[in-house]
Design an enzyme around this catalytic site. Sequence first.
Site, PDB file in Angstrom:
ATOM      1  N   HIS A   1       1.636   4.361  -2.992  1.00 52.13           N
ATOM      2  CA  HIS A   1       1.668   5.824  -2.933  1.00 52.13           C
ATOM      3  C   HIS A   1       2.871   6.354  -3.706  1.00 52.13           C
ATOM      4  CE1 HIS A   1      -1.668   6.444  -0.265  1.00 52.13           C
ATOM      5  NE2 HIS A   1      -1.147   5.685   0.690  1.00 52.13           N
TER       6      HIS A   1
ATOM      7  N   HIS B   1       0.832  -1.196   0.000  1.00 53.83           N
ATOM      8  CA  HIS B   1       0.000   0.000   0.000  1.00 53.83           C
ATOM      9  C   HIS B   1       0.874   1.257   0.000  1.00 53.83           C
ATOM     10  CE1 HIS B   1      -3.282   2.705   1.206  1.00 53.83           C
ATOM     11  NE2 HIS B   1      -2.391   3.224   2.018  1.00 53.83           N
ATOM     12  N   GLU B   2       1.868   1.282   0.867  1.00 56.77           N
ATOM     13  CA  GLU B   2       2.759   2.440   0.950  1.00 56.77           C
ATOM     14  C   GLU B   2       3.571   2.620  -0.333  1.00 56.77           C
ATOM     15  OE1 GLU B   2       2.601   4.680   3.277  1.00 56.77           O
ATOM     16  OE2 GLU B   2       1.107   3.503   4.348  1.00 56.77           O
TER      17      GLU B   2
END
Length: 91
Positions: free
Chosen positions: A65, A61-62
């Site tokens: 980004h 998820h990170e």
Amino acid sequence: IEALATKLQFPLKKLFRMDGSKRTSHSNAFMYGFLNNKRIVLFDTLIDQSSEDEVVGILGHEMGHWKMWHTVQGFVLGNVYMLLMFYCFGR
């Protein structure tokens, strides 16, 4: 984690474990660094409270980004907003 970074072409240089349990029981992970010198930090609470698949999912998820340029977009938009505020309040 390193395999995921390689797959996404994330320029991972170092991976750290932070002793966050001294301050909080909250699990966390974050990335920092400029250009091709990225580092990932995992709180010890995240490692202790989560399975390997969950940790990889959180980091995916990170890294998403990063891959979608959310950090750069936020930086640019934040500065544009600040300049607009300086202009408005400076009148």
